[in-house]
Design an enzyme around this catalytic site. Sequence first.
Site, PDB file in Angstrom:
ATOM      1  CB  SER A 136      -0.880  -0.040   1.252  1.00  0.00           C
ATOM      2  OG  SER A 136      -1.566   1.176   1.422  1.00  0.00           O
ATOM      3  CE  LYS A 263      -6.989  -1.674   7.204  1.00  0.00           C
ATOM      4  NZ  LYS A 263      -6.814  -0.210   7.296  1.00  0.00           N
TER       5      LYS A 263
END
Length: 374
Positions: A136, A263
């Site tokens: 990312s 997450k």
Amino acid sequence: MRFQKARLIHAEIPLLKIFKTSYGELKTKDFYIIELMNDAGICGYGELEAFPLPDYTEETLETAILIVKQHLLPNLVQKDFAAPEEVHQIFSWVQGNEMAKAAVELAVWDVFAKAEKKSLAKMIGATKKSIAVGVSIGIQDSVDSLVQLVEEYQNEGYERVKIKIEPNKDIAFIKAVREKFPKLSLMADANSAYNREDFTLLKELDQFGLEMIEQPFGVKDFVNHAWLQRQLNTRICLDENIRSLEDVQQAHLLGSCQAINLKLARVGGMVEALKITRYCAENDIIVWCGGMLEAGIGRAHNVALAARAEFNFPGDISASNRYFHEDIIFPEFTLEQGRLNVPDGYGIGVGLNHNVLQKYTKTTEEILLNKGRS
Ligand code: OSB
Ligand code: MG
């Protein structure tokens, strides 16, 4: 099993590169390690992932550690637990505060896995020996520096690239990367930077063959994400919206997304994450493992989760050296042909590197759990 004591280690390690999102910048990873020791002296670890500011979700490191100390750890005092799920259950009276709950619950999972002499991955039914991972990339100052960074990560072997976007740092950036890398598995993450008035711009992103667009709209907005998804060919992936299985069900029934960035910290730990994983698999929703720029303990939990068969899309789980000059665990996670190996030692399968951790530790506090609080 009973828990004897907890140790809360507050540390802050510099990030190799400033990480910029649409809502702010991070120069360091500031976190707590929660160490739990059971009555047999077995230690398990969890990482408190909340950020210093309440900008990604409502929690901050300060609020979360307060919840851990005042409301979660006291629930472990002088109780006998037969499985980690019981700890999840005993925390259910606490509303919200998912990151605080996850930090303690994940330490409990590690203790149980070690006590049962199993890897955490095996304990949660994960079967992969290694996992494909992506990277990312934060918002860059210029298109050129972004293209160069993508090239570097691609050369290192990352199989999928996610690019942070915000208004005016979007079309030109994505277009340039796509032109340079026509076949790259590419996606964008807006961290809630857009709204309905930006429709034309978001529709323009449709032409770049993105795997998905993550969280374009507000963090509680299911309805407008559904409105947008109906008009885009590109999948929408939700991140900030998803705190529980119920949020995933709502998103699915409304048509707000086709993918979930899962997450552990954002959904309160492993029990909820496994429920969400199952629901996604049963309902043809892509589920993949996101990241919070974790230090090594949090990363080890992510790797175990992503080793489950449902995780077919590379996660935001990069190698330790993508984030830090040195990580607080041993061994560090390293990239091998675009993949991370799943540790097969007991529990999370990595240990604290005390030399490194000591260098970056700000405070340490011990809390007794067997005879009331210290
Ligand atoms: O939106 O996924 C996000 C990091 C901080 C806050 C939010 C996000 C992220 C990332 C980092 O994208 C992923 C990683 O840990 O590599
Ligand atoms: Mg995101």
